[in-house]
Design an enzyme around this catalytic site. Structure first.
Site, mmCIF file in Angstrom:
data_model
loop_
_atom_site.group_PDB
_atom_site.id
_atom_site.type_symbol
_atom_site.label_atom_id
_atom_site.label_comp_id
_atom_site.label_asym_id
_atom_site.label_seq_id
_atom_site.Cartn_x
_atom_site.Cartn_y
_atom_site.Cartn_z
ATOM 1 N N ARG A 58 -15.675 8.406 14.003
ATOM 2 C CA ARG A 58 -15.644 8.057 12.566
ATOM 3 C C ARG A 58 -15.870 9.278 11.672
ATOM 4 O O ARG A 58 -15.489 9.293 10.511
ATOM 5 C CB ARG A 58 -16.689 6.957 12.274
ATOM 6 C CG ARG A 58 -16.769 6.613 10.803
ATOM 7 C CD ARG A 58 -17.441 5.280 10.508
ATOM 8 N NE ARG A 58 -18.637 5.015 11.267
ATOM 9 C CZ ARG A 58 -19.810 5.624 11.111
ATOM 10 N NH1 ARG A 58 -19.964 6.560 10.189
ATOM 11 N NH2 ARG A 58 -20.839 5.289 11.871
ATOM 12 N N TYR A 113 2.017 0.682 -6.335
ATOM 13 C CA TYR A 113 2.016 -0.347 -5.279
ATOM 14 C C TYR A 113 0.996 -1.445 -5.648
ATOM 15 O O TYR A 113 -0.080 -1.148 -6.156
ATOM 16 C CB TYR A 113 1.702 0.317 -3.936
ATOM 17 C CG TYR A 113 1.400 -0.676 -2.848
ATOM 18 C CD1 TYR A 113 2.301 -1.695 -2.544
ATOM 19 C CD2 TYR A 113 0.196 -0.628 -2.139
ATOM 20 C CE1 TYR A 113 2.018 -2.632 -1.561
ATOM 21 C CE2 TYR A 113 -0.090 -1.549 -1.155
ATOM 22 C CZ TYR A 113 0.828 -2.554 -0.876
ATOM 23 O OH TYR A 113 0.538 -3.481 0.082
ATOM 24 N N ASP A 185 0.590 10.060 -5.360
ATOM 25 C CA ASP A 185 0.967 9.260 -4.195
ATOM 26 C C ASP A 185 2.403 9.644 -3.854
ATOM 27 O O ASP A 185 3.344 9.320 -4.576
ATOM 28 C CB ASP A 185 0.834 7.767 -4.519
ATOM 29 C CG ASP A 185 1.092 6.893 -3.290
ATOM 30 O OD1 ASP A 185 1.876 7.314 -2.410
ATOM 31 O OD2 ASP A 185 0.524 5.787 -3.216
ATOM 32 N N LYS A 210 4.639 4.420 6.326
ATOM 33 C CA LYS A 210 6.040 4.473 5.876
ATOM 34 C C LYS A 210 6.783 5.602 6.588
ATOM 35 O O LYS A 210 6.842 5.616 7.804
ATOM 36 C CB LYS A 210 6.079 4.604 4.359
ATOM 37 C CG LYS A 210 5.015 3.799 3.626
ATOM 38 C CD LYS A 210 5.098 2.311 3.912
ATOM 39 C CE LYS A 210 4.022 1.575 3.116
ATOM 40 N NZ LYS A 210 3.662 0.303 3.662
HETATM 41 N N1 LCS Z 1 1.153 3.776 -1.663
HETATM 42 C C1 LCS Z 1 2.406 3.283 -1.765
HETATM 43 C C2 LCS Z 1 3.372 3.936 -2.680
HETATM 44 C C3 LCS Z 1 2.765 2.174 -1.016
HETATM 45 O O1 LCS Z 1 4.009 1.715 -1.129
HETATM 46 C C4 LCS Z 1 1.812 1.573 -0.158
HETATM 47 C C5 LCS Z 1 2.148 0.362 0.656
HETATM 48 C C6 LCS Z 1 0.521 2.126 -0.094
HETATM 49 C C7 LCS Z 1 0.232 3.235 -0.852
HETATM 50 C C8 LCS Z 1 -0.528 1.552 0.809
HETATM 51 O O2 LCS Z 1 -0.273 1.911 2.111
HETATM 52 P P1 LCS Z 1 -0.763 1.061 3.396
HETATM 53 O O3 LCS Z 1 -2.197 0.749 3.144
HETATM 54 O O4 LCS Z 1 0.070 -0.164 3.446
HETATM 55 O O5 LCS Z 1 -0.562 1.995 4.522
HETATM 56 N N2 LCS Z 1 3.343 -0.247 0.311
HETATM 57 C C9 LCS Z 1 3.814 -1.362 0.813
HETATM 58 C C10 LCS Z 1 5.001 -1.985 0.384
HETATM 59 O O6 LCS Z 1 5.711 -1.624 -0.567
HETATM 60 N N3 LCS Z 1 5.230 -3.033 1.142
HETATM 61 O O7 LCS Z 1 4.243 -3.262 2.050
HETATM 62 C C11 LCS Z 1 3.262 -2.185 1.917
#
Ligand code: LCS
Length: 394
Positions: A58, A113, A185, A210
């Site tokens: 951790r 998001y 981001d 992603k």
């Molecule tokens: N930032 C962006 C621009 C995102 O699109 C997402 C998730 C996150 C942060 C968060 O990431 P995660 O915790 O899911 O790894 N976007 C999503 C979307 O558009 N559809 O499902 C998840």
């Protein structure tokens, strides 16, 4: 001076070296929760931060697998150091909790998001942190939003799901003048197409779920910044504990080895799909930063070297027609997430951004008819043929 390797070579090699114990060529998965000290003196020195090394999974630098991934992403982003997380949201949470305190003010892009939006809208105010959601594509609005206690500017560009682009360099400059941290981001672009730190931002973060992982088979997040900033963040990482699993770290390392190849294909395909959609009579509007019709196409051209694989569009006939389209695709998957090898299509107003209050969604153009597509690396003719047959059904 040593010649800097090109980006694709660094995707393959950065952060990695043969295993010093057995000589394994690929970075091993250190599937362990703890590390053995040679003696109590060494254990105490590691805990005191007087000796570099691993302690407990951790606690940063977590494990050698995590360290290799963090170094690889930091190198690709052009930053000094990186830290991996269990998800993009874990990364954003640690970042805001680590940097902001009661009484501080945060400026955020008004289209982010959905879960980022909810975190800023519902959790931060409970901790006494004020948030202003601003259309960051309008520099005058950003300039007017700064207050004496503004400590962070959070930009998402291109924004999920409207694809709105903002000028990172100009806003980073304003943030610096006000003593605020500029965070970008970078999930939609990846460092292959956009390098926020080179444009003047202090921190670049991504959801590894992603394009970085790239294959829709893991959750992860990463933050890159200066060594000083990352060493301030490290204790918060240990306290909040949103750590990436060792196997996910290894999958991200493997995914990144083809980042440059995948991103080229995603972008090439997305441009073809966007042009197809723009010319289709059943489609009312298309937003893709690579199209001259995109409102901030010139800013995108200035700060991105390519436009990635994300498109949003509105179908003639509104929500009902959009639903029929999404229910009729065969090759594309009706699924949230993005940045996968496979093409994914979804409806933000009822899915990824359903948690954003309806009146706010409307005010920032996350309209009910908006359909978002994450264009994969299949052959573009097949993606277009699938959309064409689905558009016939609206
Ligand atoms: N930032 C962006 C621009 C995102 O699109 C997402 C998730 C996150 C942060 C968060 O990431 P995660 O915790 O899911 O790894 N976007 C999503 C979307 O558009 N559809 O499902 C998840």
């Amino acid at each position: 001076m040593e010649r800097e390797m090109k980006f694709g070579t660094r995707c393959v090699h950065s952060g990695e070296k043969p295993d010093p114990v057995y000589g394994a060529h690929t970075t091993p998965i250190f599937q362990t929760s703890t590390f053995v000290f040679e003696n109590t003196e060494q254990g105490a020195a590691r805990f005191a931060g007087e000796e570099a090394g691993y302690v407990y999974t951790r606690i940063p630098p977590n494990t050698p697998t995590h360290a290799a991934l963090a170094e690889k992403v930091a190198d690709l982003e052009g930053g000094e150091a990186g830290q991996t997380f269990a998800s993009g949201m874990a990364a954003i949470t640690a970042l805001v909790l680590g940097h902001l305190k009661q009484g501080d003010h945060l400026i955020s892009t008004d289209v982010v998001y959905g879960c980022t939006y909810s975190l800023f809208l519902t959790v931060l105010p409970r901790l006494g942190i004020k948030v202003s959601f601003i259309d960051t594509s309008d520099l005058d609005k950003v300039r007017a939003a700064f207050k004496e206690n503004t400590k962070m500017v959070f930009l998402e560009t291109p924004a999920n799901p409207t694809m709105t682009v903002c000028d990172i360099g100009e806003i980073a400059c304003m943030a610096r003048e006000h003593g605020a941290l500029c965070v970008v981001d970078n999930t939609f672009s990846t460092p292959y197409f956009q390098k926020p730190l080179e444009l003047g931002a202090d921190v670049s973060l991504s959801s590894c779920t992603k394009y970085i992982g790239g294959h829709a088979d893991l959750l992860g997040g990463v933050v890159v910044g200066s060594k000083d900033f990352m060493s301030c963040l490290a204790p918060v990482v240990g306290y909040t504990g949103g750590i990436m699993g060792p196997h996910e770290a290894w999958l991200c390392i493997r995914g990144l080895k083809t980042l440059h190849l995948r991103m080229e294909k995603h972008a090439e395909n997305a441009l073809e799909v966007a042009e197809f959609l723009e010319s289709h009579p059943g489609v009312e509007w298309v937003r893709y930063p690579g199209l001259p019709s995109h409102p901030q196409h010139l800013i995108a051209k200035k700060q991105m070297s390519g436009y990635s694989g994300m498109i949003s569009f509105g179908v003639r006939g509104g929500l009902e027609a959009g639903r029929r389209l999404m229910d009729s695709v065969r090759l594309c998957s009706l699924a949230v997430s993005l940045g996968a090898t496979d093409t994914l299509i979804q409806h933000p107003a009822s899915m990824t951004h359903a948690c954003v209050p309806c009146e706010i969604r409307k005010s920032v153009c996350i309209t009910d008819e908006l359909v978002r597509i994450s264009v994969g690396i299949e052959e573009p003719e097949d993606i277009i043929a699938d959309l064409e047959q689905a558009l016939e059904k609206i």
